[in-house]
Enzyme design. Structure first.
Site, PDB file in Angstrom:
ATOM      1  N   THR A 103     -11.308 -37.547 -20.215  1.00 33.99           N
ATOM      2  CA  THR A 103     -10.204 -37.959 -21.100  1.00 33.99           C
ATOM      3  C   THR A 103     -10.780 -38.873 -22.193  1.00 33.99           C
ATOM      4  OG1 THR A 103      -9.553 -39.776 -19.645  1.00 33.99           O
ATOM      5  CG2 THR A 103      -8.376 -37.699 -19.385  1.00 33.99           C
ATOM      6  N   THR A 157      -7.564 -43.469 -11.946  1.00 36.58           N
ATOM      7  CA  THR A 157      -7.837 -42.399 -12.914  1.00 36.58           C
ATOM      8  C   THR A 157      -9.300 -42.039 -12.893  1.00 36.58           C
ATOM      9  OG1 THR A 157      -6.032 -43.089 -14.315  1.00 36.58           O
ATOM     10  CG2 THR A 157      -7.489 -41.490 -15.257  1.00 36.58           C
ATOM     11  N   GLU A 213     -13.709 -48.027 -20.961  1.00 33.29           N
ATOM     12  CA  GLU A 213     -13.170 -47.908 -22.322  1.00 33.29           C
ATOM     13  C   GLU A 213     -13.664 -49.039 -23.216  1.00 33.29           C
ATOM     14  OE1 GLU A 213      -9.067 -47.559 -21.368  1.00 33.29           O
ATOM     15  OE2 GLU A 213      -9.168 -45.376 -21.252  1.00 33.29           O
ATOM     16  N   ASN A 244      -6.541 -48.762 -25.730  1.00 29.00           N
ATOM     17  CA  ASN A 244      -5.394 -48.809 -24.838  1.00 29.00           C
ATOM     18  C   ASN A 244      -4.091 -49.236 -25.501  1.00 29.00           C
ATOM     19  OD1 ASN A 244      -6.309 -47.875 -22.234  1.00 29.00           O
ATOM     20  ND2 ASN A 244      -7.820 -49.505 -22.483  1.00 29.00           N
ATOM     21  N   THR A 284       0.316 -42.400 -27.771  1.00 36.37           N
ATOM     22  CA  THR A 284       0.878 -41.851 -29.016  1.00 36.37           C
ATOM     23  C   THR A 284      -0.209 -41.247 -29.887  1.00 36.37           C
ATOM     24  OG1 THR A 284       0.842 -44.109 -29.801  1.00 36.37           O
ATOM     25  CG2 THR A 284       2.933 -43.226 -29.070  1.00 36.37           C
TER      26      THR A 284
END
Lengths: 406, 406
Positions: free
Chosen positions: A154, A191, A275, A401, A406
Site C-alpha cells: 500500500t 496492517t 511511513e 497519514n 482522500t
C-alpha cells in the site's frame, strides 16, 4: 546453522507459483499492481497468526473458517481496499473471492486463504476483483513472487521478499516469504501481511507452532506507530515437495530458526519502511528480570513519539529513553539503568546507573544519523533480553497519514 | 451550581501571593521567566497527585517527604531543567531549593513544595536557582499569578490560568489555578504541572480526596503523545482564609465540582496547546459496559497517531477511530458501534453499527477543520461514559521534538 539467501521469494520452494496483477483497486496509483495469487501445486499444510484487534476484517473471518482444516492450496490477496467494517456484504465478498479463486484453480473454496489491505469501510468492487483473480490465475509462474510482492503493497516504498535454502538430512529445503507493511504497524500485527511458503514436509500443528513462535519474536516486536489494525495476518504453507521435513527435535529447531530468520528479515524491512521513516531503530533491552519485562520496555521505547522524534533529529536525548522505560509497566530500577547507542558510526554510552555520563555530542549525533541505529538499555536486574524494531517519526509520516483516505 | 470565572489565578483566593522571575535557566529563551513562587500567608492544608512513571525526579521525592505532614506554606517551581535522573546530587539540590525558599520566606523547609520541568539528566545550576528564589521572594504580590504562570512554561504557547468564585453558606470562596503542559502529556500526568490555591477551609484528607477525583476525571484523560513523564505533579493548597469550608456532603460535592471544573478548564488548555497542535480533539465514548472500558477506548482513540494525523488533514477516516477502539483492550462489539463527529461547523454520523453510512464528505471535512472538534463513539453496550482530550498530530510536533534538547 547453515543456510543461504537465494532469489525467488515465495516461488523459490518447489511446487509454488505466484502472480501479481493490476485489477483497478488502487485508484490513486493507476497502473500499480493490486491483486496477488500464491498457489501450491498440491494441498499444503497451512498455519496462520491473526491480528488481536477486536475489530476483525471479513477476510480474516473467512480465512479462519477455511484454515480450520489445517490445509490449503492458495492465497488470494488484494490491496487498495481492506474489506473491513463492511458487515454482511463484506463477508459475502470475502467468500466470493475464495470461490472465484477456487474456480480459476480447480480447487475447493475452503482451500483458499483470503487477505485484503487498504481503506476501511468501503465495499469491495467485486467485478474488478473477479477479473483480477482470473487474470492472475492465468499468469501464475515460477517467477511470479516479485509481482505478488508488489501487488500486496500500500504505502510501502520497497518490495519485501526473501528466500532461504538449508538442508535437512542432506536434502535441500527452501522457505520463501513476502510481506507488506508500513504505518499502523505495532506489536500485534497491524496492517501487516506476510506470506511464507516452504517445500518442507510438516503437519499443520508443527507448522503452526513454528510460525507462532517466529512471529512472536519478530513481527510482534515491530512498532511503527502504536496502532494495530483490523486486517493483519501471517500465513505459511508447507507442501512437502522437497520430500523431507523435520523429524527430530534438532531438525525442528533448525526449521523454526530459519523461519524466524525469514520473519526477522521481513520485519526489519517493514520497520525500516515505516511511513515517512528515514531510520531503522532497534531497541535492545538487556538484563531484565523476565522476558516479558524486556519486551514491554523495548516496545515502549521503540514506540515513543518523543524517542522517535529525537532520533529523527539525531538528538541523543537519553532522558526520553529512560522515561519511556519508566512507563512501560515493567520492573525497573532507574538507578541501575545503563544506556548506549550504536550504529555503523560507532558506539557511545549516554547514561550509567540512570545518570548522565559525559559523552561526545558530535559523535552521538553522528551515530544517530546512520540509517540503522541501535539503542541498548541494560537494566542490570536479570538475564532476559528482547529486541524491538521501530523507525523515526518524521514530517512525512504526518503528511502521509493526514490524507491517506482522500 | 453557581460559580463565576474571575481574574487573578492562584492569587485570587485570599492570603496567597505569587511571583515569576527570570533566573537564567532557559538559555534558548533568554529573558523568559523560569522560576515561580506561590506562597500562602498562613500554613495551608496540602494535597498532591504525582506521575506514575517508575522514574521519578528528585523534586517529586522531596515534595512527597515534605507533604507527609499534610501542610505547606509555599510552592517553588523552576522550568528549563527537570532535575530528573540526577542521582544524589539531584536530591540534594531539590532539598536545597526548599531550604533557600524557607529562608527567604521565614518558614520551615518541610513546608515547601518543590517542582521542576525541563531537560532531563542535567544538574541544576544552583547559583542561578538561589538568586532566582531570593528575587522571586522579594517580588511576591497579589498580582503575581500571571508571572508565575509564565515562569512554569516550557514549550507551551499559552499561559494557563483560571480562578473561580462560588459561595459556601453565603460566604465567598475562591479556587485559583495555573498549569503547564504541552508534549509528553498522557493520562498519568506527563510533564504536566498544575498548582491550585483556595481560601476554603478543608483538612488535608478532604482536600486530597477532592483533588484525586478531579485529576482522575480531567488531567488523567489528556493524551498529547502517549508518553508519561518523570516530573509531573498536581498540588493544591487550602489556607482557610475565607473563614468557611465544606461541612455537609452537599457542600463538599460543590467544592469538588468547582475544583474539577478548574482542572478540566486547564486540562483542555493543555490538550489544545499540545506541541504543534492546531486542534483540540475531545473523544466522548458512550454506552460502554463499564467506566474503565469507556476511559480505555476514549484514550486509545485520542492518542492514536493515525486518528490524530487524520484530524490534522480534516479527513473523516472513521475506520481508524473504530480500529483504535478495537485495540483499546476493552469490551466492544464492532457491529454495534456508532460514530459521529461534531464541532461549531455541525454534526455528522460517519458509521452506524460498525459500518459506513453515506455522509457528506465536504461537511465532514468542514467539521474537522474547526479548532475544537468532538468525536463521539457510542458502543451501545451499557451506560458508562468518558471523555478524553487530545490534539492533532502535525508537522510542527515533529519539528519541536526532533530538536528539543539541543
Amino acid at each position: 546453522m547453515e543456510w543461504e539467501i537465494i532469489p525467488g521469494g515465495v516461488t523459490a520452494p518447489r511446487g509454488f507459483r505466484a502472480a501479481g496483477v493490476y485489477a483497478g483497486l488502487k485508484k490513486a496509483n493507476r497502473g500499480k499492481k493490486d491483486l496477488a495469487l500464491i498457489v501450491s501445486d498440491t494441498l499444503a499444510a497451512a498455519a496462520a497468526v491473526y491480528t488481536t484487534n477486536k475489530v476483525q476484517a471479513a477476510p480474516l473471518k473467512v480465512t479462519r473458517e477455511h484454515l480450520a482444516s489445517g490445509w490449503a492450496r492458495a492465497i488470494v490477496v488484494n490491496s487498495g481496499n481492506a474489506n473491513a467494517c463492511t458487515g454482511e456484504q463484506g463477508l459475502k465478498d470475502a467468500r466470493r473471492m475464495a470461490e472465484i479463486t477456487a474456480e480459476a484453480l480447480g480447487c475447493r473454496p475452503q482451500e483458499v486463504v483470503v487477505a485484503s489491505t487498504g481503506v476501511i469501510g468501503v465495499p469491495l468492487p467485486m467485478d474488478k476483483i473477479e477479473a483480477g483473480i482470473r487474470q492472475a490465475a492465468q499468469e501464475l509462474s515460477k517467477e511470479g513472487s516479485r509481482a505478488a510482492a508488489e501487488a500486496i503493497l500500500t504505502t510501502d516504498l520497497r518490495v519485501k521478499e526473501i528466500a532461504l535454502r538449508f538442508s535437512i538430512r542432506g536434502r535441500p529445503v527452501v522457505i520463501g516469504g513476502i510481506a507488506k507493511g508500513s504505518g499502523m504497524i505495532h506489536p500485534n500485527l497491524a496492517t501487516m501481511l506476510a506470506f511464507f511458503t516452504t517445500d518442507a514436509s510438516l503437519d499443520p500443528e508443527q507448522l503452526q507452532k513454528a510460525l507462532s513462535l517466529a512471529v512472536d519474536n519478530t513481527f510482534n516486536l515491530i512498532t511503527v506507530d502504536g496502532d494495530t489494525s483490523t486486517n493483519d495476518m501471517v500465513v505459511a504453507l508447507a507442501n512437502g515437495q522437497s520430500g523431507v521435513g523435520p523429524t527430530s527435535e534438532e531438525e525442528y529447531k533448525l526449521f523454526t530458526s530459519v523461519l524466524e530468520y525469514a520473519c526477522r528479515y521481513l520485519a526489519r524491512l517493514i520497520a525500516r519502511d515505516g511511513e515517512g521513516a528515514t531510520r531503522l531503530i532497534e531497541v535492545e533491552v538487556r538484563g531484565a528480570h523476565t522476558f516479558m519485562d524486556a519486551r514491554k520496555i523495548a516496545r515502549a521505547i521503540a514506540s515513543s513519539n518523543l524517542v522517535k522524534s529525537a532520533v529523527f533529529g539525531a538528538d541523543a536525548n537519553w532522558g526520553r529513553i529512560l522515561c519511556a522505560a519508566g512507563y512501560a509497566g515493567a520492573e525497573l530500577d532507574p538507578e541501575r539503568v545503563d544506556i548506549f547507542i550504536e550504529s555503523a558510526a560507532g558506539r557511545e554510552q549516554l547514561a550509567a546507573r540512570g545518570q548522565m555520563v559525559p559523552f561526545d555530542e558530535a559523535k552521538a549525533s553522528a551515530i544517530l544519523a546512520a540509517e540503522e541505529i541501535r539503542i541498548i538499555v541494560d537494566l542490570n536486574l536479570g538475564m532476559a533480553t528482547a529486541v524491538a524494531y521501530g523507525c523515526d517519526l518524521t514530517y512525512d509520516y504526518v503528511k502521509i497519514n493526514a490524507s491517506y483516505r482522500t
